[in-house]
Design a protein around this motif. Structure first.
Motif, PDB file in Angstrom:
ATOM      1  N   SER A 152       0.809  -1.219   0.000  1.00 25.92           N
ATOM      2  CA  SER A 152       0.000   0.000   0.000  1.00 25.92           C
ATOM      3  C   SER A 152       0.847   1.275   0.000  1.00 25.92           C
ATOM      4  O   SER A 152       0.314   2.368  -0.160  1.00 25.92           O
ATOM      5  N   MET A 153       2.166   1.151   0.186  1.00 24.53           N
ATOM      6  CA  MET A 153       3.040   2.336   0.249  1.00 24.53           C
ATOM      7  C   MET A 153       3.298   2.906  -1.135  1.00 24.53           C
ATOM      8  O   MET A 153       3.399   2.176  -2.120  1.00 24.53           O
ATOM      9  N   THR A 154       3.419   4.224  -1.184  1.00 32.84           N
ATOM     10  CA  THR A 154       3.853   4.872  -2.417  1.00 32.84           C
ATOM     11  C   THR A 154       5.360   4.674  -2.538  1.00 32.84           C
ATOM     12  O   THR A 154       6.034   4.280  -1.576  1.00 32.84           O
ATOM     13  N   ASP A 155       5.912   4.970  -3.695  1.00 28.17           N
ATOM     14  CA  ASP A 155       7.362   4.866  -3.883  1.00 28.17           C
ATOM     15  C   ASP A 155       8.103   5.785  -2.910  1.00 28.17           C
ATOM     16  O   ASP A 155       9.124   5.401  -2.342  1.00 28.17           O
ATOM     17  N   ALA A 156       7.575   6.971  -2.710  1.00 26.42           N
ATOM     18  CA  ALA A 156       8.222   7.922  -1.802  1.00 26.42           C
ATOM     19  C   ALA A 156       8.205   7.400  -0.367  1.00 26.42           C
ATOM     20  O   ALA A 156       9.200   7.525   0.361  1.00 26.42           O
ATOM     21  N   ALA A 184      11.072   4.913   4.183  1.00 25.97           N
ATOM     22  CA  ALA A 184      11.203   3.817   5.147  1.00 25.97           C
ATOM     23  C   ALA A 184      12.563   3.133   5.003  1.00 25.97           C
ATOM     24  O   ALA A 184      13.206   2.791   5.999  1.00 25.97           O
ATOM     25  N   ALA A 185      13.010   2.960   3.780  1.00 28.66           N
ATOM     26  CA  ALA A 185      14.315   2.333   3.552  1.00 28.66           C
ATOM     27  C   ALA A 185      15.437   3.209   4.097  1.00 28.66           C
ATOM     28  O   ALA A 185      16.389   2.718   4.711  1.00 28.66           O
ATOM     29  N   LEU A 186      15.335   4.517   3.911  1.00 30.22           N
ATOM     30  CA  LEU A 186      16.366   5.431   4.401  1.00 30.22           C
ATOM     31  C   LEU A 186      16.390   5.500   5.926  1.00 30.22           C
ATOM     32  O   LEU A 186      17.420   5.823   6.511  1.00 30.22           O
ATOM     33  N   ASP A 187      15.269   5.178   6.568  1.00 31.63           N
ATOM     34  CA  ASP A 187      15.193   5.186   8.028  1.00 31.63           C
ATOM     35  C   ASP A 187      15.751   3.913   8.662  1.00 31.63           C
ATOM     36  O   ASP A 187      15.854   3.822   9.875  1.00 31.63           O
TER      37      ASP A 187
END
Length: 123
Positions: A28-32, A37-40
């Motif tokens: 359900s997540m957008t690319d942004a 989330a990956a950067l966190d």
């Protein structure tokens, strides 16, 4: 026979193995949102430009073979590689181990010298 830790999954017949991943949230997540989330994630930070610049690049076997104008059979014969191994590398079923990576890097830079050293010639 010893017990194996391999989990086999047959699409369409089996259910996914238990996982801690919240797939519904992920889908359900957008690319942004996914990028944020990956950067966190402190355990999986992206490489910096300097790290990317100094990373060792592995030759892509199919692209290398095509640049040399060889079929899989010719490439395997000329560089004394098993044809099945070349096919597995190109189709992503396996990856070259460290000695094979070194050989591929030398073939990429000096293909004729490798053939001379091996006593083979392009056929």
């Amino acid at each position: 026979m010893s017990e194996s830790n391999i989990t086999r999954y047959k699409p369409g017949r089996d259910t996914r193995p238990d996982s801690k991943t919240d797939w519904a949230r992920l889908h359900s997540m957008t690319d942004a949102e996914a990028e944020a989330a990956a950067l966190d994630d402190p355990d999986n930070l992206p490489l910096t430009n300097d790290e990317l610049a100094t990373a060792q690049r592995l030759p892509q076997v199919k692209a290398l073979r095509q640049r040399l104008g060889m079929t899989q059979e010719q490439f395997a014969r000329n560089y004394r590689l098993p044809i099945g191994t070349v096919r597995d590398w190109e189709q992503g079923r396996s990856r070259p181990d460290a000695p094979a990576q070194a050989l591929l890097m030398v073939i990429e830079r000096e293909p004729a010298a490798v053939q001379r050293a091996l006593g083979t010639e392009q056929t």
